[in-house]
Motif scaffolding. Structure first.
Motif, PDB file in Angstrom:
ATOM      1  N   UNK A  90      -5.619   9.656   0.514  1.00 25.59           N
ATOM      2  CA  UNK A  90      -4.477  10.360   0.169  1.00 25.59           C
ATOM      3  C   UNK A  90      -3.478   9.343   0.456  1.00 25.59           C
ATOM      4  N   UNK A  91      -2.333   9.938  -0.659  1.00 19.36           N
ATOM      5  CA  UNK A  91      -1.310   8.499  -0.533  1.00 19.36           C
ATOM      6  C   UNK A  91      -0.866   7.891   0.685  1.00 19.36           C
ATOM      7  N   UNK A  92      -0.066   9.260   1.827  1.00 16.73           N
ATOM      8  CA  UNK A  92       0.255   8.640   2.693  1.00 16.73           C
ATOM      9  C   UNK A  92      -0.782   8.593   4.218  1.00 16.73           C
ATOM     10  N   UNK A 101      -8.638   4.245   0.168  1.00 13.66           N
ATOM     11  CA  UNK A 101      -7.363   5.148   0.570  1.00 13.66           C
ATOM     12  C   UNK A 101      -7.445   6.042  -0.449  1.00 13.66           C
ATOM     13  N   UNK A 151       2.196   7.828  -6.060  1.00 11.43           N
ATOM     14  CA  UNK A 151       1.200   8.579  -6.166  1.00 11.43           C
ATOM     15  C   UNK A 151       1.592   9.648  -5.791  1.00 11.43           C
ATOM     16  N   UNK A 166       1.337  18.259  -8.145  1.00 13.99           N
ATOM     17  CA  UNK A 166       1.613  17.723  -9.251  1.00 13.99           C
ATOM     18  C   UNK A 166      -0.060  16.621  -9.679  1.00 13.99           C
ATOM     19  N   UNK A 167      -0.522  16.560  -8.873  1.00 14.71           N
ATOM     20  CA  UNK A 167      -1.975  16.055  -9.262  1.00 14.71           C
ATOM     21  C   UNK A 167      -2.835  16.138 -10.073  1.00 14.71           C
ATOM     22  N   UNK A 170      -6.229  12.572  -3.550  1.00 16.69           N
ATOM     23  CA  UNK A 170      -5.781  12.586  -4.831  1.00 16.69           C
ATOM     24  C   UNK A 170      -6.879  11.705  -5.795  1.00 16.69           C
ATOM     25  N   UNK A 180       0.503  -1.155  -0.245  1.00 17.48           N
ATOM     26  CA  UNK A 180      -0.380  -0.130   0.044  1.00 17.48           C
ATOM     27  C   UNK A 180       0.594   1.177   0.336  1.00 17.48           C
ATOM     28  N   UNK A 187       0.296  16.265   2.710  1.00 17.51           N
ATOM     29  CA  UNK A 187       0.953  16.273   1.164  1.00 17.51           C
ATOM     30  C   UNK A 187       0.780  16.276   0.440  1.00 17.51           C
ATOM     31  N   UNK A 188       0.444  16.915  -0.543  1.00 19.73           N
ATOM     32  CA  UNK A 188       1.654  16.718  -2.113  1.00 19.73           C
ATOM     33  C   UNK A 188       1.876  17.367  -2.633  1.00 19.73           C
ATOM     34  N   UNK A 231       6.174   8.231 -12.933  1.00 19.05           N
ATOM     35  CA  UNK A 231       5.631   7.985 -14.265  1.00 19.05           C
ATOM     36  C   UNK A 231       6.603   6.730 -14.264  1.00 19.05           C
ATOM     37  N   UNK A 284      -8.008   4.134  -8.468  1.00 27.18           N
ATOM     38  CA  UNK A 284      -7.236   3.097  -8.509  1.00 27.18           C
ATOM     39  C   UNK A 284      -8.233   1.537  -7.820  1.00 27.18           C
ATOM     40  N   UNK A 309      -2.595  14.420 -13.772  1.00 27.54           N
ATOM     41  CA  UNK A 309      -2.823  13.242 -13.645  1.00 27.54           C
ATOM     42  C   UNK A 309      -3.206  12.864 -15.007  1.00 27.54           C
ATOM     43  N   UNK A 363      -5.976  10.369  -8.507  1.00 28.22           N
ATOM     44  CA  UNK A 363      -5.288   9.601  -8.790  1.00 28.22           C
ATOM     45  C   UNK A 363      -5.556   8.004  -8.316  1.00 28.22           C
ATOM     46  N   UNK A 364      -4.839   8.267  -6.659  1.00 29.29           N
ATOM     47  CA  UNK A 364      -5.359   6.897  -6.297  1.00 29.29           C
ATOM     48  C   UNK A 364      -6.384   6.185  -6.016  1.00 29.29           C
ATOM     49  N   UNK A 389       1.780   4.844  -2.746  1.00 31.42           N
ATOM     50  CA  UNK A 389       1.018   5.837  -2.028  1.00 31.42           C
ATOM     51  C   UNK A 389       2.094   6.516  -2.584  1.00 31.42           C
TER      52      UNK A 389
END
Lengths: 344, 313
Positions: free
Chosen positions: B240-242, B238, A73, B307-308, B205, A66, B303-304, A78, B211, B311, B207-208, A70
């Protein structure tokens, strides 16, 4: 520290990023490297990009998997490069392709030579890589060993050039002992420890020989009183030792692009190796003085060692310039090859 | 809920008021009548402010709105077909939570203005009253005046924008969508059907999320509303990536439906780890975790880097 669900799993640990090169595009590449394969890890640590550490024996658990997605993302990855391969890497790569599809391109860079095929593991891994490549998991597979395409035809014909460490000011102007050499090699047939030690012992002006392995029973043939066992070193300890001697000896029987040499060069210390067969550096003066053509000839190695130490003493500026020029060329080629490999 | 609504608004819901023992006092009756009258008057005034924001004429005097035939027509509407109405008031969502038999009989806006504070029924999934209260007053526990908080949000049409929800950041939305219209950016966010290449939060996200919810990939579904709907249905995904949602919920034995919002509003402040690797990656030990205020550190960690929006290509 946080709970580790999988031993050997980590991300961007200090030793994997502190001496890395930087690049606006390559910084977003994710390198997957096995935590306990130190040579490959050292090579990967110098490359620009993010570093994901995985174990080579134990599969990743759910939380670790997981976390991988994360990180991909979060950092908008890429391009993912698997640096060397294992069953764990194979499972991860296939899962990534299945889950991420065309959003992300996967690559493999191997750091193995055919001389290591006596370890059947290496051939099994190459077979796994080839299968995955044919299944479309990998976009390209490449090697740091020149002409690897003659062994596995699917390989990318260009050679990946390893980066050397991006050493900052922390080692600038470091003093070295002109009568000391360092032999940082394993005691195996391939690594040629005895020949290197004999060469160092027979070189005039060498008073201290630091070694990470003891050449057992060699005392019956040679005077080892100048030999000092210092044990394996990693990270800053290793760099400090490499920078504190007049030369490094790593004349081994078979190599790809040994990181010990590149780490030494990054510190301005000359390092002898066997012929590496890298056409890109064949005509460089540093290659001529550092690559010893006959590997089981202590006298010849000693001769090369004496010459390089003398050069460092007699004309340090010329040697420093030679090394700096080599380092620049290598950094440029390394960047170019990765950009080509990854279509960036 | 039915009894609460029925008890408090018999006229609007057309439900007979439950028989109660009278106190046989003209004064009490008169006072009750006056109070009901006041409540209704305040609610009508709030409804007028919602109407005024909906037609985009915040420059109109509220008394002018109250006396206008258009507003009277607006109040006379019932059921789902209320126009004109701001996208921030989701009639469908609001009515879903009212007993079905009553839905066609009430004006949702007026009903919200009359009963919102008591019932806690928000007019849209995107309205997080505690969050808005914390932004406006710095005190989450003060979210007892849902209606006035909502109206404040509607009337906030110039920067700095108030966000209705911790997972929606107006500045990020306006930067990625280019919206410069007359409404609060949250209204534009709810009105749009094109999310491709657009970002609305540094914590969410798409993008996440895609999935596990591939249909948000096409950019025609509002991913945040879908996520909030999932949360209401007890589905934990999920986004949030983290933040490993299940890890977070299970490790800290939390009983909530939306782990990400909970983490942003509370968890990070308590020094809770968003995933099993966070402390190691941030170089924190147990002592640091228990000693220092790490809220901002953890919020930065989840936080990202922004760049989202690139995507969806």
């Amino acid at each position: 520290m946080g709970e580790m669900t999988t031993a050997g799993f980590g991300f961007n640990e200090a030793r994997d990023i502190q001496h890395a090169h930087t690049h606006p595009v390559l910084d977003r590449v994710l390198h997957v490297v096995h935590a306990h394969w130190h040579g490959v890890r050292s090579a990967t640590a110098c490359a620009p990009g993010l570093k994901l550490l995985i174990p080579h024996e134990e599969h990743l658990d759910g939380e670790a998997m997981r976390h991988v997605y994360g990180l991909i993302t979060k950092f908008d990855v890429r391009k993912i490069v698997f640096q060397s391969y294992s069953d764990i890497a194979d499972t991860l790569a296939r899962d990534m392709k299945k889950r991420l599809g065309p959003d992300v391109d996967l690559y493999v860079v191997t750091h193995v030579t055919s001389a290591q095929f006596e370890h059947h593991f290496e051939m099994r891994m190459l077979s796994l890589i080839r299968n995955a490549y044919h299944l479309g998991v990998f976009k390209r597979i490449a090697s740091v060993k020149p002409n690897f395409t003659s062994i596995v035809p699917e390989y990318w014909p260009e050679t990946i050039i390893n980066y050397m460490p991006n050493i900052g000011l922390e080692f600038d102007g470091m003093m070295f002992d002109p009568s000391a050499v360092f032999v940082p090699i394993e005691n195996t047939w391939r690594k040629n420890l005895y020949t290197n030690i004999l060469a160092a012992c027979n070189t005039e002006g060498i008073e201290r020989i630091y070694t990470v392995n003891w050449p057992s029973a060699l005392e019956t043939l040679a005077d080892l009183s100048r030999l000092q066992l210092v044990g394996y070193k990693r990270g800053l300890d290793l760099l400090t030792t490499l920078g504190s001697v007049s030369a490094v000896l790593a004349v081994t029987l078979a190599e790809c692009q040994p990181m010990t040499q590149l780490e030494a060069f990054a510190l301005g210390t000359p390092a002898l190796t066997g012929p590496l067969g890298l056409a890109e550096f064949a005509s460089h003066e540093l290659t001529r003085v550092c690559e010893v053509p006959h590997l089981d000839n202590p006298a010849l190695i000693s001769q090369y060692l004496k010459r390089i130490i003398d050069l460092r003493t007699s004309d340090p500026a010329a040697l420093a310039e030679m090394i700096a020029d080599y380092n620049q060329l290598r950094a440029r080629l390394a960047e170019e090859r990765y950009l080509m490999l990854l279509d960036l | 809920l039915v009894s609460l609504i029925a008890e408090q608004s018999p006229a609007i819901l057309r439900v007979p008021k439950p028989h109660r023992k009278r106190e046989n006092s003209q004064d009490v009756l008169a006072r009750n009548h006056d109070m009901r009258s006041d409540v209704r008057s305040t609610a009508t005034r709030m409804a007028a402010r919602i109407y005024r924001a909906s037609i985009g004429r915040l420059d109109f005097d509220i008394n002018h709105i109250l006396g206008s035939p258009e507003f009277k027509r607006f109040l006379a509407q019932t059921g789902r077909a209320i126009t004109p109405l701001t996208p921030l008031f989701d009639v469908g969502y609001y009515l879903q939570r009212i007993p079905k038999s009553l839905q066609p009989q009430i004006n949702p806006v007026l009903h919200f203005c009359l009963h919102g504070d008591d019932t806690g029924l928000a007019p849209t999934r995107l309205f997080h009253a505690e969050y808005v209260a914390s932004v406006l007053r710095g005190d989450m526990s003060a979210a007892v005046d849902l209606v006035s908080l909502f109206v404040s949000l509607l009337e906030n049409v110039e920067p700095p924008f108030i966000s209705p929800h911790p997972l929606f950041e107006p500045e990020i939305w306006t930067a990625s969508s280019g919206y410069t219209g007359p409404m609060n950016p949250a209204a534009d966010f709810l009105a749009t059907t094109n999310f491709a290449g657009k970002s609305f939060s540094r914590y969410f996200s798409t993008r996440l999320y895609a999935q596990c919810r591939p249909n948000v990939r096409h950019g025609t579904i509002n991913p945040l509303l879908m996520y909030l709907q999932d949360c209401e249905a007890g589905i934990i995904e999920d986004v949030n990536p983290m933040l490993h949602a299940l890890f977070y919920k299970n490790k800290y034995q939390l009983n909530m439906s939306d782990p990400l919002t909970h983490y942003i509003m509370e968890g990070a402040g308590h020094g809770f780890e968003p995933n099993p690797f966070a402390s190691s990656e941030l170089g924190l030990d147990v002592l640091t975790l228990s000693t220092f205020d790490l809220k901002q550190l953890f919020l930065d960690y989840i936080s990202m880097p922004g760049r989202e929006e690139q995507w969806a290509r």
